[in-house]
Design an enzyme around this catalytic site. Structure first.
Site, PDB file in Angstrom:
ATOM      1  N   HIS A  27       0.723  -1.240   0.026  1.00 10.07           N
ATOM      2  CA  HIS A  27      -0.017  -0.045   0.079  1.00 10.07           C
ATOM      3  C   HIS A  27       0.805   1.320   0.052  1.00 10.07           C
ATOM      4  CE1 HIS A  27       0.290  -0.067   4.402  1.00 10.07           C
ATOM      5  NE2 HIS A  27      -0.675  -0.889   4.546  1.00 10.07           N
ATOM      6  N   HIS A  82      -4.816 -10.114  13.406  1.00 11.55           N
ATOM      7  CA  HIS A  82      -5.101  -8.747  12.653  1.00 11.55           C
ATOM      8  C   HIS A  82      -5.856  -9.366  11.319  1.00 11.55           C
ATOM      9  CE1 HIS A  82      -4.207  -4.950  10.839  1.00 11.55           C
ATOM     10  NE2 HIS A  82      -3.106  -5.562  10.332  1.00 11.55           N
ATOM     11  N   GLU A  84      -6.074  -7.320   8.438  1.00 11.49           N
ATOM     12  CA  GLU A  84      -5.824  -6.907   7.199  1.00 11.49           C
ATOM     13  C   GLU A  84      -5.635  -7.988   6.313  1.00 11.49           C
ATOM     14  OE1 GLU A  84      -2.476  -3.817   7.240  1.00 11.49           O
ATOM     15  OE2 GLU A  84      -3.203  -3.411   5.255  1.00 11.49           O
ATOM     16  N   ASP A  86      -3.451  -9.058   4.233  1.00 11.51           N
ATOM     17  CA  ASP A  86      -2.056  -9.993   4.023  1.00 11.51           C
ATOM     18  C   ASP A  86      -2.231 -10.895   4.865  1.00 11.51           C
ATOM     19  OD1 ASP A  86      -1.821  -7.757   5.673  1.00 11.51           O
ATOM     20  OD2 ASP A  86       0.276  -7.918   5.813  1.00 11.51           O
ATOM     21  N   HIS A 149      -1.292  -3.136  13.864  1.00  8.84           N
ATOM     22  CA  HIS A 149      -1.257  -1.675  12.961  1.00  8.84           C
ATOM     23  C   HIS A 149      -2.655  -1.133  13.004  1.00  8.84           C
ATOM     24  CE1 HIS A 149      -1.201  -1.236   8.249  1.00  8.84           C
ATOM     25  NE2 HIS A 149      -1.104  -0.335   8.885  1.00  8.84           N
ATOM     26  N   ASP A 168       1.926  -7.700  13.098  1.00  8.04           N
ATOM     27  CA  ASP A 168       2.695  -6.479  12.285  1.00  8.04           C
ATOM     28  C   ASP A 168       4.003  -6.007  13.007  1.00  8.04           C
ATOM     29  OD1 ASP A 168       1.408  -6.659   9.908  1.00  8.04           O
ATOM     30  OD2 ASP A 168       0.019  -4.998  10.411  1.00  8.04           O
ATOM     31  N   TYR A 196      10.536  -0.386   8.141  1.00  8.72           N
ATOM     32  CA  TYR A 196       8.831  -0.971   8.319  1.00  8.72           C
ATOM     33  C   TYR A 196       8.015   0.017   9.411  1.00  8.72           C
ATOM     34  CZ  TYR A 196       5.217  -4.299   9.435  1.00  8.72           C
ATOM     35  OH  TYR A 196       4.068  -4.877   9.644  1.00  8.72           O
ATOM     36  N   HIS A 229       5.797 -10.723   9.707  1.00  2.96           N
ATOM     37  CA  HIS A 229       6.701 -10.312   8.604  1.00  2.96           C
ATOM     38  C   HIS A 229       8.027 -10.232   8.995  1.00  2.96           C
ATOM     39  CE1 HIS A 229       3.095  -8.694   6.349  1.00  2.96           C
ATOM     40  NE2 HIS A 229       3.104  -8.050   7.402  1.00  2.96           N
TER      41      HIS A 229
HETATM   42 FE1  FEO Z   1      -1.517  -4.545   8.787  1.00  4.39          FE
HETATM   43 FE2  FEO Z   1       0.663  -7.071   7.834  1.00  4.39          FE
HETATM   44  O1  FEO Z   1      -0.858  -6.050   7.987  1.00  4.39           O
END
Ligand code: FEO
Length: 404
Positions: A27, A82, A84, A86, A149, A168, A196, A229
């Protein structure tokens, strides 16, 4: 044998995520080193708990890694830390593969977010903040970590093996076969984690700081910290990454650097930028110069994490700022770096509308702004001296702010 194999984190915990070598934008954040979508299997005496999922399209890799450990129908609980996409994108396929009785857990905000994303297809149950549950024979605790996040973000903690799953938080967009941070040079880890943090979390510094301050009282004694991640952290690296988060989220941290970002039409604003930089550096203040249309916005954002001063150069185009400058300012304004001194400079033809537009944006991003430097058409030698003196002025403002 499956092509993709799980990787052991501890005796009973396995990484079963996916490596996205080709991701180049998250994004708007350029990710030249790709990323990973980490998911983890916890083995209990009553089955397996799956912590987090992967981005849609990577479920085959996830299922293959899971199959190297167990039959997916042995998974009796799934935790979504989370919502989101991903991490949640493949949840519908995951829930189709696991035990028919498996329960999907999320925070209260996560339950609402999953409903908003997937309608009635998933049936998540709230994992209350601070609660402990025995899932598949393992004691798991949940800690809400709002805005790390999203409002739904939470951490989960496997008490028996002392493994903290932070989603995250504490992660980085860094694809590698090295899954343990101890296998990656610290200089890479710190730079990727800083990039990040700058691009994903800066604007949530206040809740992050609150969480980091309360961390010693949460009763967590992790041997391993597993973000969603990048690689996981062990031993002394856990304190180091938490220490970096404490520093980056501290609004009073010492920042001494100046970032100069510009775009240019016929090299006039470029020449001004270079002269401003000479002035800053000549005062002994660290300075970096970026031509915006040749530099990913996320690189400038990473450097703003350590910046006290921000000088933005733009030519005037159609009475306003250059498009690439507008792109950068829109992006970094939202991240709320809490900058000290800002200034606009640039070349114009018949009216200096570009710097006026930049000044308006900087007013909302910096504690104070210096008067803009405007040069008509092409800078003279005297103009370049004025630009150098502007750099001196920025350097002094940054130094004075650091001394107060
Ligand atoms: Fe806020 Fe890795 O997504």
């Amino acid at each position: 044998m499956d092509a993709y194999q799980a990787v052991k984190v501890t005796e009973n915990i396995f990484w079963v995520g996916a490596i996205d070598w080709q991701l180049r934008s998250f994004h708007g954040y350029d990710t030249p080193n790709g990323t990973t979508y980490n998911a983890y299997l916890i083995r209990g005496n009553g089955g397996y708990v799956l912590v987090d999922g992967v981005k849609k399209g990577f479920e085959g890799e996830l299922f293959s890694r899971i199959a190297s450990v167990c039959d997916p129908r042995e998974i009796c609980a799934v935790i979504s830390n989370h919502s989101e996409m991903d991490h949640s994108g493949a949840l519908p396929e995951i829930m189709d593969m696991v035990s028919a009785d498996a329960v999907l857990y999320a925070s209260a905000a996560g339950v609402r977010a999953l409903a908003a994303h997937f309608g009635g297809r998933l049936h998540p149950v709230v994992f209350e903040n601070g609660a402990s549950k025995t899932l598949c024979g393992r004691e798991i605790r949940a800690i809400e970590t709002r805005m790390m996040h999203w409002p739904d973000s939470m951490w989960t903690y496997d008490v028996e093996d002392g493994v903290l799953f932070t989603n995250d938080a504490l992660g980085m967009h860094y694809a590698s076969f090295e899954r343990d941070a101890g296998e990656v040079p610290w200089s890479i880890l710190e730079e990727e984690a800083a990039t990040y943090y700058a691009n994903i979390l800066t604007l949530y510094g206040a809740p992050i700081r609150k969480l980091i301050e309360s961390y010693p009282n949460l009763g967590l004694t992790p041997q391993v910290v597993c973000p969603d991640h990048g690689p996981w952290w062990r031993g002394g690296d856990i304190g180091k990454i938490l220490g970096l988060y404490a520093r980056w989220s501290d609004p009073a941290r010492i920042r001494r650097n100046v970032v100069i970002a510009y775009d240019t039409m016929w090299h006039s604003t470029e020449r001004l930028a270079r002269a401003v930089g000479e002035g800053v550096s000549g005062e002994g203040v660290p300075c970096r110069i970026f031509e915006i249309s040749k530099t990913p916005r996320s690189v400038v954002a990473r450097h703003l994490l350590d910046a006290a001063g921000f000088a933005v150069g733009t030519p005037t185009l159609n009475g306003g700022m250059f498009p690439a400058v507008a792109d950068l300012l829109c992006y970094v304004k939202g991240l709320r770096f809490g900058l000290g001194t800002g200034v606009a400079f640039g070349s114009y033809g018949w009216a200096p509308g570009g710097t006026r537009a930049v000044e308006e944006m900087l007013g909302g991003m910096c504690a104070k702004t210096l008067p803009a430097l405007n040069v008509q058409y092409v800078p003279t030698d005297d103009d370049l001296v004025r630009a150098r003196l502007l750099g001196v002025e920025i350097a002094k403002a940054v130094r004075d702010a650091g001394a107060s």
